[in-house]
Scaffold this active site. Structure first.
Site, short mmCIF file in Angstrom:
data_model
loop_
_atom_site.label_atom_id
_atom_site.label_comp_id
_atom_site.label_asym_id
_atom_site.label_seq_id
_atom_site.Cartn_x
_atom_site.Cartn_y
_atom_site.Cartn_z
CD GLU A 156 37.90 69.78 29.74
OE1 GLU A 156 38.25 69.97 30.92
OE2 GLU A 156 37.77 70.68 28.90
CD GLU A 200 35.36 73.87 31.79
OE1 GLU A 200 36.05 74.83 32.15
OE2 GLU A 200 35.42 72.76 32.32
C1 BG6 Z 1 38.55 72.52 32.42
C2 BG6 Z 1 39.17 73.21 31.22
O1 BG6 Z 1 37.98 73.49 33.25
O2 BG6 Z 1 39.39 71.91 33.32
C3 BG6 Z 1 40.57 72.76 30.86
O3 BG6 Z 1 38.35 73.10 30.08
C4 BG6 Z 1 41.36 72.55 32.14
O4 BG6 Z 1 41.14 73.67 29.98
C5 BG6 Z 1 40.68 71.47 32.96
O5 BG6 Z 1 42.70 72.22 31.92
C6 BG6 Z 1 41.42 71.13 34.22
O6 BG6 Z 1 41.62 72.29 34.95
P1 BG6 Z 1 43.04 72.79 35.42
O7 BG6 Z 1 42.84 74.18 35.79
O8 BG6 Z 1 43.43 71.93 36.55
O9 BG6 Z 1 43.94 72.63 34.24
#
Ligand code: BG6
Length: 491
Positions: A386, A191
């Site tokens: 993701e 990201e």
């Molecule tokens: C993404 C990141 O923004 O979202 C991850 O690459 C992160 O590292 C994921 O865990 C989910 O976000 P969060 O803050 O709920 O863990």
């Protein structure tokens, strides 16, 4: 003459799987030669971005001197370091074709710029990759996932100082030399487009600066990341021309609040500030629209001789991205309670969507829009690395987790990914976030769970670390087994 046939479903070699990041899973923060990363100096507590964007040098140094584990949840993660065999076995049981992990720079070079790599750290990744190979799971490896070594923040202020590029070059040369033959799919920066939001992404501390000075520092730090990414791409091509280096952005699909041309224009301009990153990393050059933005904001990017040629020649082979939510651009001032701030989405509410318990708007169709837009704009293979739901899960007394809400979230996004494939998008795979419960990045807590497998662990670091299959585990197993054939029927 146009073909009348088109792909009706996921390709046979589609990479089904999941994704994670070292600082959120590994634990083992102070053993076998590991140094501290900035992520492991962020205190827990569940407040969104409470500490990560506002850390001071004094706070960082105090955290570095503090030996506590419970106050800094990323120091224990889900203890993948000692559970990787169990976890990879569970992934294999679900039929994973691919697994995205990141390598912790500070496990290989504890201070970031040590002369000699930490062999024990490398041996850990040797073992993990061997385990994945054993089950025929394709590793997808991120080189930098929000975990700049803390010592480099003290020494160089993270990515703000050009000298970090030499340290990063040594790190990437070390891991790429060791693993270029074993790992086909690499990613440079997780990201990278969150780099303007603060410490977690660039490891640079700027709390005492004015907003204008902060912007200058952050864009300069980002330039250094672009250069380091291009250097890593060069290194990989020299070591193994068959391997692929991708870039990675966090994608919040952007919509205008209304057909008012002022909203449409604003949405376009705000979106450009995110497209800037894949424009540099896939197209290989800074886009023209940023010249005006930089001038308007008095930002001057210092480039070294040869930087532009490097970016042009060593651009990304594929574009990967995270997708959780979408955002709205509104040209009219709205009451502050109509504004939302989630993940990177700093915008306005969307009345057509509902949110997760953490307020992230759920927008599966936005994923199809994103896939089509990215494919139209870049014409390189895309990879969803993701996508997932952070939610509170209840473990029943007989040891089950009925997470139908997570199943619905994942299914609805997969239906849209399939639609995008039918639209003609070249999609390499889908890696959900995240197979095993892990520490949330933004809130540093366990309460916000993403996994298909429950981990018996609370926000204070208490628990047995036992792994328990959730309902979504069996559901995803079936999705992979059937190559996503029956998704629509479930709706
Ligand atoms: C993404 C990141 O923004 O979202 C991850 O690459 C992160 O590292 C994921 O865990 C989910 O976000 P969060 O803050 O709920 O863990």
């Amino acid at each position: 003459m146009y073909a009348t046939d088109y792909p009706r479903t996921f390709p046979a070699n589609f990479m089904w799987g999941g994704a994670s990041a070292a600082s959120q899973i590994e634990g083992a923060w102070n053993i076998e030669g590991k140094g501290l990363s900035g992520a492991e100096c962020i205190v827990g507590g569940g407040q969104h971005n409470a500490t990560q964007d506002n850390v001071t040098l004094k706070e960082l140094k105090a955290a570095m001197a503090d030996q506590a584990t419970n106050r800094y949840p990323k120091r224990h993660g889900n203890d993948f370091y000692h559970h990787y065999r169990t976890d990879i076995k569970l992934m294999a049981e679900m039929g994973f074709k691919a697994y995205r992990l990141s390598i912790a720079w500070s496990r290989i070079f504890p201070h970031g710029d040590d002369q000699v790599p930490n062999e024990q750290g490398l041996r850990f990744y040797d073992r993990v990759l061997a385990e994945l190979r054993h089950y025929g799971i394709e590793p997808v490896v991120t080189l930098f996932h929000y975990d700049t070594p803390a010592a480099l923040t003290v020494k160089y202020n993270g990515w703000a100082d050009r000298r970090i590029v030499a340290a990063a070059k040594r790190y990437t040369q070390t891991v790429l030399s060791r693993y270029a033959d074993q790992v086909k799919y690499w990613l440079t920066f997780n990201e990278i487009n969150t780099g303007t939001t603060g410490f977690h992404a660039t490891g640079a501390i700027d709390k005492d600066l004015t907003p204008a000075e902060q912007l200058q520092l952050r864009y300069q730090a980002l330039h250094h990341q672009f250069v380091a990414g291009a250097i890593a791409t060069k290194q990989l091509r020299e070591l193994n021309p068959q391997a692929k280096m991708g870039c990675m952005v966090g994608r919040d699909q952007t919509y205008p609040a209304s057909p008012n041309p002022a909203d449409v224009l604003l949405a376009q301009k705000e979106d450009q500030l995110n497209l800037f990153y894949p424009d540099v990393q896939v197209r290989g050059e800074y886009p023209e629209y940023m010249n005006r933005y930089f001038a308007d904001h008095h930002i001057h990017i210092k480039m070294a001789a040869g930087d532009q040629e490097l970016l042009k020649k060593y651009h990304a082979d594929y574009l990967s991205f995270s997708y959780y939510t979408s955002r709205v651009s509104n040209s009219r001032p709205l009451a502050s309670d109509q504004k939302i701030t989630v993940n990177m989405a700093r915008g306005f509410n969307n009345p057509y969507l509902t949110g997760t318990p953490w307020g992230w708007l759920i927008d599966p169709r936005g994923l199809r829009v994103t896939l089509n837009e990215f494919w139209d704009r870049y014409r390189v293979p895309l990879f969803i690395v993701e996508n997932g739901l952070g939610a509170v899960d209840q473990l029943t007394t007989n040891g089950q987790v009925h997470d139908d809400y997570r199943i619905a979230y994942l299914r609805d996004h997969l239906v849209q990914a399939k639609e995008a494939i039918k639209d003609g998008v070249d999609l390499l795979g889908y890696l959900m976030w995240s197979p095993i419960d892990l520490v949330s990045f933004s809130t540093s807590e366990m309460t916000k769970r993403y996994g298909l497998v429950y981990v018996d662990l609370d926000d204070k670091g208490q628990g047995s670390y036992r792994r328990i299959r959730k309902d979504s585990f069996y559901w995803y197993q079936n999705v992979i087994q059937t190559n996503g054939e029956k998704l629509e029927e479930e709706q």
